[in-house]
Design an enzyme around this catalytic site. Structure first.
Site, short mmCIF file in Angstrom:
data_model
loop_
_atom_site.label_atom_id
_atom_site.label_comp_id
_atom_site.label_asym_id
_atom_site.label_seq_id
_atom_site.Cartn_x
_atom_site.Cartn_y
_atom_site.Cartn_z
N GLU B 61 0.85 -1.19 0.00
CA GLU B 61 0.00 0.00 0.00
C GLU B 61 0.89 1.24 0.00
OE1 GLU B 61 -2.19 0.01 3.66
OE2 GLU B 61 -3.52 1.65 3.07
N LYS B 132 -9.27 2.82 -2.13
CA LYS B 132 -9.60 2.16 -0.86
C LYS B 132 -10.93 2.70 -0.31
CE LYS B 132 -7.18 1.19 3.54
NZ LYS B 132 -5.96 1.56 4.33
N CYS B 166 -5.55 -3.21 2.17
CA CYS B 166 -5.35 -3.24 3.62
C CYS B 166 -6.66 -3.37 4.42
CB CYS B 166 -4.53 -2.03 4.05
SG CYS B 166 -3.64 -2.31 5.63
#
Lengths: 294, 294
Positions: B61, B132, B166
């Site tokens: 990430e 995200k 994540c």
């Protein structure tokens, strides 16, 4: 963590504030076709759990009958209505010993169908009946019918308790449903078959319980079977997992045992995991529409 | 298992039949504020992965920028548009080495906002950009904006690949969304902070990856960070998990390393787990309505 107010503030929604309590999973060996023998074994295990200080006791899936039915005729002969001898025994034990008991049983429904069910009873009697919604393997094959009701979540004197059965646990949607209704502890009767796995690896049944606990900050107690039945070996993987997803109990695979842990269910009301994160409030429900369409 | 036809029959829906291929996660140490240095380190790691035979390479990430920004000004100065130097480097590497690369980067959006994004590139160029959807801790605090698009799932020469970032992995709904779109391998750039855990326990970040893999019969590759950055220790828990939920790679916590596994993604197209069970077909979508309401 920034949610002290959630765990120490006034209770709402009927949530309990019982403080630390003991939870037990009775990992017993059962025999299909011997309901009286099974009930005697379960009574002894529940009494032992109460003697060890447990207030919440979880028994396996289909605890009254065993699992490995030859056919529907054998299952029907063993299944009982909701007010049958098995549930009455558990109600009596809960009343005598002041327990919450969650137990699986083969239910002869009013509709003529047979369900893989569980009850939650306490000293006041029957509090909830749940019918397994996700059926495993031969259960589907002209044996059991699937339930379609949401997992029950019940306020008890010892905490807010949800109920699922075995393969239900492998559907994170269903675990989440119970958690969103405020379950602090999910009690799960299971019969986990023994499968091979790589050396040193924990069974994925337990991994899935751990994940379900941590993504919801909810305790989970799974009561499994020990031993063998008509050639089927059981995993014997009973476990109690905390709201961080870590087992509180040794993983004693296979043996008959009483799995015991002391838990403070208030921890499961605090969903925060960082200064700005909350495992439920961070969800994006509007984005999850695929889950109800596929 | 009774699904040989699913894994050996003719391909449909653009699914690939590439046979066993190597996947790599590059667990590298990065430094906030040193994008040229980070890109050099990533180039070296990707080249090493290709030399080891990898065809799919996952980077962490925010791989171009590092993670521990002081404030929005520092983040804005480091963020790049989708056609910036970082994505162009990964496109060039994918073209030169015939790779699929999935990498996280700080994206300066056309709308003036900054996103915690990832791209999937192959030898033909950019195939997908993902922002995200579930932001972690300080990311929410006047740094990043959350995306609202579904996880991309892309047919590549090496298999059908989904992308999450994540904390997204901690929402089983989101992992399921990618799996229901047919992802055979979920590639996840992550930056997992190091937290304490009980002795002998695997980090729950990895437990959640294992559970997401097994409940979907999907491979998952997570590329984590190594080392420390402005006082933040990283877990360094990069892992590649098979469709049964077991790690294919050693869990080498903390070190800079190249995590490599050979996978046959066709296994992820066979969703059966018993004669009568299928992890997706057994779902009960009509019962999961709580998930889109709460």
């Amino acid at each position: 963590m920034s949610n002290g107010a959630m765990s120490s503030g006034p209770m709402s929604n009927g949530q309990s504030s019982a403080g630390p309590i003991r939870v037990a999973c009775c990992q017993v060996s059962l025999a299909v076709g011997d309901t009286p023998g099974n009930l005697a074994r379960l009574r002894a295990a529940v009494t032992r759990a109460a003697d060890a200080g447990a207030r919440i006791v979880v028994l396996p899936e289909l605890a009254n009958t065993g699992y490995m039915f030859e056919d529907l005729a054998e299952l029907r002969a063993a299944a009982e209505p909701l007010d049958g001898a098995s549930v009455r025994q558990w109600e009596a034990l809960a009343r005598e010993l002041d327990l919450v008991i969650v137990a699986g049983f083969a239910e002869a429904g009013d509709d003529g169908l047979v369900y893989n069910s569980a009850v939650l009873v306490d000293k006041t009697g029957l509090r909830a009946r749940y019918r397994k919604a996700h059926l495993w393997d031969r259960e589907k094959d002209n044996l059991f019918s699937a339930g379609s009701d949401a997992p029950p979540v019940v306020d008890t004197a010892f905490g807010r308790i949800g109920v699922l059965i075995c393969y239900d646990l492998e559907f994170p949607e269903w675990v989440r449903s119970a958690a969103l209704e405020g379950a602090e502890l999910l009690c799960c009767p299971v019969n986990w078959p023994l499968y091979p796995r790589p050396a040193g690896e924990r069974p994925t049944e337990i991994v899935k319980v751990q994940a379900g606990a941590t993504v919801n900050r909810m305790f989970i107690a799974a009561a499994d079977r020990a031993g063998q039945e008509r050639g089927q070996d059981w995993l014997g993987g009973s476990v109690i997992v905390d709201a961080d997803g870590f087992p509180l109990t040794p993983i004693s695979l296979g043996e008959e045992t009483l799995v015991l842990a002391t838990v403070d269910l208030a921890e499961a009301r605090a969903k925060g995991i960082s200064d700005r994160n909350d495992v439920h409030a961070d969800r994006r429900p509007a984005l999850y529409t695929r889950l109800t369409q596929h």
